[in-house]
Design a protein around this motif. Structure first.
Motif, PDB file in Angstrom:
ATOM      1  N   LEU A 289     -16.390 -10.539  -6.065  1.00 49.17           N
ATOM      2  CA  LEU A 289     -15.692 -10.674  -4.661  1.00 49.17           C
ATOM      3  C   LEU A 289     -16.122 -12.362  -4.328  1.00 49.17           C
ATOM      4  O   LEU A 289     -15.071 -12.850  -3.553  1.00 49.17           O
ATOM      5  N   ALA A 290     -17.288 -12.908  -4.521  1.00 48.36           N
ATOM      6  CA  ALA A 290     -17.422 -14.196  -4.370  1.00 48.36           C
ATOM      7  C   ALA A 290     -16.533 -15.304  -4.942  1.00 48.36           C
ATOM      8  O   ALA A 290     -16.095 -16.254  -4.163  1.00 48.36           O
ATOM      9  N   GLU A 291     -15.899 -14.805  -6.164  1.00 43.36           N
ATOM     10  CA  GLU A 291     -14.780 -15.611  -7.000  1.00 43.36           C
ATOM     11  C   GLU A 291     -13.845 -16.105  -6.145  1.00 43.36           C
ATOM     12  O   GLU A 291     -13.016 -17.253  -6.088  1.00 43.36           O
ATOM     13  N   ASP A 292     -13.520 -15.054  -5.016  1.00 45.15           N
ATOM     14  CA  ASP A 292     -12.252 -15.440  -4.251  1.00 45.15           C
ATOM     15  C   ASP A 292     -12.513 -16.152  -3.318  1.00 45.15           C
ATOM     16  O   ASP A 292     -11.485 -16.701  -2.509  1.00 45.15           O
ATOM     17  N   ASN A 293     -13.777 -16.546  -2.766  1.00 48.41           N
ATOM     18  CA  ASN A 293     -13.994 -17.481  -1.791  1.00 48.41           C
ATOM     19  C   ASN A 293     -15.264 -18.131  -1.940  1.00 48.41           C
ATOM     20  O   ASN A 293     -16.377 -18.286  -1.003  1.00 48.41           O
ATOM     21  N   TRP A 294     -15.474 -18.744  -3.070  1.00 45.94           N
ATOM     22  CA  TRP A 294     -16.941 -19.250  -3.342  1.00 45.94           C
ATOM     23  C   TRP A 294     -17.152 -20.694  -2.800  1.00 45.94           C
ATOM     24  O   TRP A 294     -18.349 -21.062  -2.885  1.00 45.94           O
ATOM     25  N   ILE A 295     -16.404 -21.177  -2.141  1.00 40.21           N
ATOM     26  CA  ILE A 295     -16.272 -22.732  -1.693  1.00 40.21           C
ATOM     27  C   ILE A 295     -17.054 -22.452  -0.276  1.00 40.21           C
ATOM     28  O   ILE A 295     -18.085 -23.135   0.018  1.00 40.21           O
ATOM     29  N   ILE A 296     -16.527 -21.686   0.551  1.00 33.52           N
ATOM     30  CA  ILE A 296     -17.316 -21.235   1.704  1.00 33.52           C
ATOM     31  C   ILE A 296     -17.798 -20.141   2.206  1.00 33.52           C
ATOM     32  O   ILE A 296     -18.475 -19.926   2.959  1.00 33.52           O
ATOM     33  N   GLY A 297     -17.681 -19.040   1.341  1.00 35.31           N
ATOM     34  CA  GLY A 297     -18.210 -17.832   1.490  1.00 35.31           C
ATOM     35  C   GLY A 297     -17.626 -17.080   2.685  1.00 35.31           C
ATOM     36  O   GLY A 297     -16.450 -17.403   2.971  1.00 35.31           O
ATOM     37  N   TYR A 298     -18.218 -15.918   2.841  1.00 37.05           N
ATOM     38  CA  TYR A 298     -17.485 -14.890   4.250  1.00 37.05           C
ATOM     39  C   TYR A 298     -18.317 -15.122   5.395  1.00 37.05           C
ATOM     40  O   TYR A 298     -17.773 -14.512   6.439  1.00 37.05           O
ATOM     41  N   GLY A 299     -19.177 -15.790   5.678  1.00 35.92           N
ATOM     42  CA  GLY A 299     -19.974 -15.934   6.844  1.00 35.92           C
ATOM     43  C   GLY A 299     -21.230 -14.963   6.770  1.00 35.92           C
ATOM     44  O   GLY A 299     -21.311 -13.861   6.198  1.00 35.92           O
ATOM     45  N   ALA A 300     -22.109 -15.157   7.501  1.00 36.68           N
ATOM     46  CA  ALA A 300     -23.424 -14.865   7.665  1.00 36.68           C
ATOM     47  C   ALA A 300     -23.361 -13.182   7.971  1.00 36.68           C
ATOM     48  O   ALA A 300     -23.929 -12.300   7.715  1.00 36.68           O
ATOM     49  N   SER A 301     -22.434 -12.961   9.053  1.00 33.91           N
ATOM     50  CA  SER A 301     -22.189 -11.592   9.776  1.00 33.91           C
ATOM     51  C   SER A 301     -21.320 -10.887   9.197  1.00 33.91           C
ATOM     52  O   SER A 301     -21.299  -9.676   9.384  1.00 33.91           O
ATOM     53  N   ASP A 302     -20.275 -11.446   8.357  1.00 34.00           N
ATOM     54  CA  ASP A 302     -19.237 -10.603   7.664  1.00 34.00           C
ATOM     55  C   ASP A 302     -19.398 -10.381   6.354  1.00 34.00           C
ATOM     56  O   ASP A 302     -18.459  -9.448   5.705  1.00 34.00           O
ATOM     57  N   ALA A 303     -20.127 -11.018   5.678  1.00 41.84           N
ATOM     58  CA  ALA A 303     -20.193 -10.920   4.214  1.00 41.84           C
ATOM     59  C   ALA A 303     -20.627  -9.465   3.773  1.00 41.84           C
ATOM     60  O   ALA A 303     -19.944  -8.957   2.902  1.00 41.84           O
ATOM     61  N   ARG A 304     -21.501  -8.627   4.449  1.00 42.58           N
ATOM     62  CA  ARG A 304     -21.827  -7.322   4.204  1.00 42.58           C
ATOM     63  C   ARG A 304     -20.421  -6.344   4.266  1.00 42.58           C
ATOM     64  O   ARG A 304     -20.180  -5.676   3.565  1.00 42.58           O
ATOM     65  N   ASN A 305     -19.744  -6.801   5.342  1.00 40.28           N
ATOM     66  CA  ASN A 305     -18.675  -5.705   5.752  1.00 40.28           C
ATOM     67  C   ASN A 305     -17.846  -6.084   4.558  1.00 40.28           C
ATOM     68  O   ASN A 305     -17.236  -4.769   3.958  1.00 40.28           O
ATOM     69  N   GLU A 306     -17.406  -7.344   4.172  1.00 42.14           N
ATOM     70  CA  GLU A 306     -16.578  -7.635   3.097  1.00 42.14           C
ATOM     71  C   GLU A 306     -16.887  -6.857   1.689  1.00 42.14           C
ATOM     72  O   GLU A 306     -16.148  -6.376   0.929  1.00 42.14           O
ATOM     73  N   LEU A 307     -18.395  -6.973   1.415  1.00 37.32           N
ATOM     74  CA  LEU A 307     -18.705  -6.226   0.083  1.00 37.32           C
ATOM     75  C   LEU A 307     -18.462  -4.759   0.332  1.00 37.32           C
ATOM     76  O   LEU A 307     -17.951  -4.177  -0.650  1.00 37.32           O
ATOM     77  N   VAL A 308     -18.728  -3.915   1.399  1.00 42.33           N
ATOM     78  CA  VAL A 308     -18.469  -2.793   1.580  1.00 42.33           C
ATOM     79  C   VAL A 308     -17.144  -2.427   1.396  1.00 42.33           C
ATOM     80  O   VAL A 308     -16.700  -1.411   0.749  1.00 42.33           O
ATOM     81  N   ASN A 309     -16.130  -3.241   2.140  1.00 40.44           N
ATOM     82  CA  ASN A 309     -14.703  -3.100   2.078  1.00 40.44           C
ATOM     83  C   ASN A 309     -14.273  -3.214   0.425  1.00 40.44           C
ATOM     84  O   ASN A 309     -13.374  -2.431   0.053  1.00 40.44           O
ATOM     85  N   TYR A 310     -14.933  -3.895  -0.370  1.00 35.08           N
ATOM     86  CA  TYR A 310     -14.467  -4.374  -1.707  1.00 35.08           C
ATOM     87  C   TYR A 310     -14.973  -2.840  -2.414  1.00 35.08           C
ATOM     88  O   TYR A 310     -14.315  -2.506  -3.288  1.00 35.08           O
ATOM     89  N   TYR A 311     -15.956  -2.434  -2.161  1.00 33.04           N
ATOM     90  CA  TYR A 311     -16.422  -1.141  -2.928  1.00 33.04           C
ATOM     91  C   TYR A 311     -15.231  -0.054  -2.650  1.00 33.04           C
ATOM     92  O   TYR A 311     -15.030   0.543  -3.459  1.00 33.04           O
ATOM     93  N   LYS A 312     -14.637  -0.276  -1.432  1.00 25.06           N
ATOM     94  CA  LYS A 312     -13.688   0.927  -1.027  1.00 25.06           C
ATOM     95  C   LYS A 312     -12.551   0.824  -1.715  1.00 25.06           C
ATOM     96  O   LYS A 312     -11.737   1.472  -2.316  1.00 25.06           O
ATOM     97  N   THR A 314     -12.120  -0.945  -4.587  1.00 24.93           N
ATOM     98  CA  THR A 314     -12.159  -0.703  -6.238  1.00 24.93           C
ATOM     99  C   THR A 314     -12.547   0.718  -6.256  1.00 24.93           C
ATOM    100  O   THR A 314     -12.950   0.934  -7.602  1.00 24.93           O
ATOM    101  N   ASP A 315     -12.643   1.685  -5.407  1.00 27.56           N
ATOM    102  CA  ASP A 315     -12.830   3.139  -5.405  1.00 27.56           C
ATOM    103  C   ASP A 315     -14.340   3.198  -6.044  1.00 27.56           C
ATOM    104  O   ASP A 315     -14.731   4.021  -6.997  1.00 27.56           O
ATOM    105  N   GLN A 316     -15.180   2.324  -5.595  1.00 26.36           N
ATOM    106  CA  GLN A 316     -16.573   2.781  -5.972  1.00 26.36           C
ATOM    107  C   GLN A 316     -17.349   3.681  -4.653  1.00 26.36           C
ATOM    108  O   GLN A 316     -17.958   3.083  -3.919  1.00 26.36           O
ATOM    109  N   GLN A 317     -17.018   4.806  -4.824  1.00 25.40           N
ATOM    110  CA  GLN A 317     -17.412   5.619  -3.869  1.00 25.40           C
ATOM    111  C   GLN A 317     -18.908   5.823  -3.497  1.00 25.40           C
ATOM    112  O   GLN A 317     -19.428   5.999  -2.004  1.00 25.40           O
ATOM    113  N   PHE A 318     -19.741   5.745  -4.469  1.00 25.06           N
ATOM    114  CA  PHE A 318     -21.112   5.765  -4.162  1.00 25.06           C
ATOM    115  C   PHE A 318     -21.626   4.713  -3.418  1.00 25.06           C
ATOM    116  O   PHE A 318     -22.497   4.847  -2.714  1.00 25.06           O
ATOM    117  N   LEU A 319     -21.369   3.583  -3.897  1.00 26.77           N
ATOM    118  CA  LEU A 319     -21.449   2.314  -3.215  1.00 26.77           C
ATOM    119  C   LEU A 319     -21.238   2.225  -1.937  1.00 26.77           C
ATOM    120  O   LEU A 319     -21.704   1.666  -0.850  1.00 26.77           O
TER     121      LEU A 319
END
Length: 414
Positions: A289-312, A314-319
């Motif tokens: 996920l970081a590869e797509d926005n490695w220069i400025i990141g996704y923001g302190a409050s939004d990064a975790r939500n972006e990571l959870v969305n990436y789990y979904k 990529t069909d990683q249901q457990f994560l």
């Protein structure tokens, strides 16, 4: 002292911090700063400054401010402790801190045993040992890895105090007793990284004492006694709690072939929840996920939500089900603030190490190793107990550095 020794109790220590701030604001004219101190103020404050610098990068300004507010300790402690007009009595502070922490934790365990005697008996008979340290930590009100992070530093500090006890037999016996009690606590909470770091910290303290101590015989004798005691405690612990062997071998490193594919197994939470394979799968996803926005990141409050969305995505249901955070502070800051966040957290970590090396102080170096390694498998700069713990001690170390004129040549200006 109250702040340092009660960080495991969030509400009480927060009250202590507020009182500390109020007192220092009333005596603000006593603070003294110059250019060198300001440089180190910036280094200690890096996590907070990153929040402020990238405030614009959050979808919600309020959520971004809330994230920054959590890290206010990185402003509070360096401001008042770096600007303090004299040196803190470090050895005295460390002694009271270590002894008070051990007493508090044993009192907490007494309350735990009184409220949950069935759990204590169950653990003694070797049942459900995987939850042993975690259940006690939950009773105290703190996450087990964070709890053991604190106790690891306490135990390392107690060893340093044993070497520094002098010739008085009474001081040596007291220091030795608290050292063994602290190790028992570390082993009981039994988080893998903290146990390994504790032993590594012991090695650092012994190494420094062996090479700096004029009385080599004394240093060798204490080191040998320590080594024998640690081995004995570990042997007894393994005999009583045999699950520990599996936890540190098969339980930790098995099933690595399932990295990124945890859902291939039915009920992955039963098989993978506390294993390294889960963390590596998280890191893999976070780095992708970081590869797509490695220069400025996704923001302190939004990064975790972006990571959870990436789990979904990529069909990683457990994560996705458990919404796992990164469990790695370096990847976490890369995800939140981009490459500058990664560089910033590295500078923060090695800043502590630089102070320890310059002062040739094993406790400071051990703290740096402890915090650097523990953040490889967790993200303590997003938690109150990790934020206040690192901010407070980093500021204390910086205070010691500036008033150690033999090292810095620093002379306080009127």
């Amino acid at each position: 002292m109250l702040i340092a020794s009660t960080l495991i109790f969030r509400k009480f220590s927060t009250i202590c911090i507020l009182i500390f701030v109020a007192f220092n604001l009333l005596t603000f004219n006593r603070l003294k700063y110059d250019r060198k101190k300001l440089i180190w103020w910036v280094i200690v404050a890096i996590p907070f400054l990153l929040d402020v610098l990238f405030l614009w990068n959050n979808d919600s300004l309020g959520a971004g401010l809330k994230s920054a507010e959590k890290r206010l300790s990185f402003i509070i402690f360096p401001t008042f402790l770096l600007g303090y007009y004299k040196a803190i009595n470090f050895k005295w502070f460390l002694k009271l801190y270590g002894y008070i922490m051990v007493v508090i934790v044993f009192m907490a365990y007494g309350a735990y045993a009184y409220n949950y005697p069935e759990h204590v008996i169950k653990y003694y008979h070797g049942k459900h040992l995987w939850e042993m340290g975690y259940h006690f930590a939950n009773f105290v009100g703190i996450h087990a890895p964070a709890f053991n992070l604190h106790m690891s530093f306490v135990s390392i500090s107690c060893l340093y105090l044993l070497f520094a006890a002098g010739k008085r037999l009474q001081s040596k016996l007291i220091s030795g007793l608290f050292l063994l009690l602290s190790l028992v606590i570390v082993m009981y909470i039994n988080t893998r990284v903290a146990v390994v770091i504790t032993l590594l910290g012991y090695g650092v303290v012994c190494f420094f004492e062996l090479f700096k101590n004029k009385n080599i015989y004394k240093a060798v004798k204490i080191s040998a006694l320590l080594f024998s005691s640690v081995i004995l405690i570990m042997v007894v612990f393994v005999k009583v709690f045999p699950y520990s062997v599996e936890k540190y071998t098969k339980g930790s490193f098995s099933d690595m072939e399932y990295v990124g594919n945890l859902d291939a197994v039915e009920h992955p939470e039963i098989r993978f929840f506390n294993k390294l394979v889960t963390r590596v799968s998280i890191w893999k996803s976070a780095l992708e996920l970081a590869e797509d926005n490695w220069i400025i990141g996704y923001g302190a409050s939004d990064a975790r939500n972006e990571l959870v969305n990436y789990y979904k995505e990529t069909d990683q249901q457990f994560l996705a089900k458990y919404e796992f955070p990164t469990h790695n502070q370096y990847i976490d800051f890369l995800l939140k603030f981009g490459v500058l966040g990664f560089i910033g957290v590295i500078c923060f970590m090695f800043g502590m190490g630089y102070l320890g090396w310059q002062m040739k102080h094993p406790v400071v170096i051990s703290f740096c190793l402890l915090f650097f390694i523990s953040n490889l498998t967790d993200d303590f700069l997003i938690r109150y107990d990790g934020i206040t713990f690192s901010a407070l001690w980093f500021a204390i170390f910086a205070n010691q550095y500036f008033y150690n004129t033999k090292i810095t040549g620093y002379v306080e200006k009127d």
